[in-house]
Design a protein around this motif. Structure first.
Motif, PDB file in Angstrom:
ATOM      1  N   GLU A 156     -12.560  25.810  17.164  1.00  0.00           N
ATOM      2  CA  GLU A 156     -13.798  25.717  16.374  1.00  0.00           C
ATOM      3  C   GLU A 156     -14.304  27.122  16.050  1.00  0.00           C
ATOM      4  OE1 GLU A 156     -17.064  23.776  18.394  1.00  0.00           O
ATOM      5  OE2 GLU A 156     -15.615  22.589  19.516  1.00  0.00           O
ATOM      6  N   LEU A 199     -17.322  27.978  16.112  1.00  0.00           N
ATOM      7  CA  LEU A 199     -18.419  28.241  17.040  1.00  0.00           C
ATOM      8  C   LEU A 199     -18.051  27.922  18.490  1.00  0.00           C
ATOM      9  CD1 LEU A 199     -21.395  26.888  14.887  1.00  0.00           C
ATOM     10  CD2 LEU A 199     -20.589  29.250  15.143  1.00  0.00           C
ATOM     11  N   ARG A 205     -20.073  28.662  22.029  1.00  0.00           N
ATOM     12  CA  ARG A 205     -21.510  28.722  21.778  1.00  0.00           C
ATOM     13  C   ARG A 205     -22.094  27.336  22.012  1.00  0.00           C
ATOM     14  NH1 ARG A 205     -20.487  32.375  16.672  1.00  0.00           N
ATOM     15  NH2 ARG A 205     -20.383  34.355  17.755  1.00  0.00           N
ATOM     16  N   TYR A 241     -26.748  29.166  24.191  1.00  0.00           N
ATOM     17  CA  TYR A 241     -26.553  30.232  23.213  1.00  0.00           C
ATOM     18  C   TYR A 241     -27.636  30.161  22.141  1.00  0.00           C
ATOM     19  CZ  TYR A 241     -24.733  32.853  19.270  1.00  0.00           C
ATOM     20  OH  TYR A 241     -24.616  33.726  18.228  1.00  0.00           O
ATOM     21  N   TRP A 242     -27.840  28.970  21.588  1.00  0.00           N
ATOM     22  CA  TRP A 242     -28.808  28.832  20.495  1.00  0.00           C
ATOM     23  C   TRP A 242     -30.245  29.011  20.983  1.00  0.00           C
ATOM     24  CZ3 TRP A 242     -26.229  29.582  16.423  1.00  0.00           C
ATOM     25  CH2 TRP A 242     -24.926  29.112  16.323  1.00  0.00           C
TER      26      TRP A 242
END
Length: 137
Positions: A113, A115, A118, A122-123
């Motif tokens: 992927e 991302l 993450r 992470y976000w």
């Protein structure tokens, strides 16, 4: 059984957009029939009774959620061979709960992927997510 007429998780057998993959006495494991998800194999575990969020689940519903989570992992591992999983509950609109019926996201993750690596933290830890003011304790 407690349900809400317009809730897509209250009567999944009538909803043509989702498929009941597994069920037990109090819960379902559902996947979309249409390939709407970016990551293949995504699903949700929902209680059969209408519960707005995870804090309303009974002990039996928690135990049945655990049972379906184990079944879902075995199924997803066999069908998609993911490299990991992201599991999560959203509680309330501010946490991005868009369907007000408790649901545990079961999201297979893949090393190829864009991302990969993450996850949820992470976000949440991005500088743009920092609150300007905090309440004093």
């Amino acid at each position: 059984m407690a349900y809400e007429e317009n809730c897509p998780f209250c009567n999944p057998e009538k909803d043509t957009e989702q498929n009941i993959v597994f069920e037990n006495e109090t819960c379902y494991f559902l996947q979309h029939n249409l390939q709407q998800d970016v990551l293949e194999g995504c699903g949700v575990i929902v209680p059969k009774k209408h519960r707005v969020h995870a804090f309303e689940l009974t002990k039996e519903e928690w135990n049945d959620t655990y049972e379906l989570l184990q079944s879902a992992k075995e199924f997803l591992d066999g069908k998609y061979s993911p490299n990991g999983y992201t599991l999560g509950w959203n509680v309330g609109e501010v946490s991005n709960q868009s369907i007000m019926h408790s649901h545990l996201h079961v999201i297979p993750r893949y090393s190829d992927e864009p991302l990969a690596g993450r996850g949820i933290r992470y976000w949440l830890k991005q500088p743009v997510n920092k609150r300007e003011t905090r309440k004093q304790q």
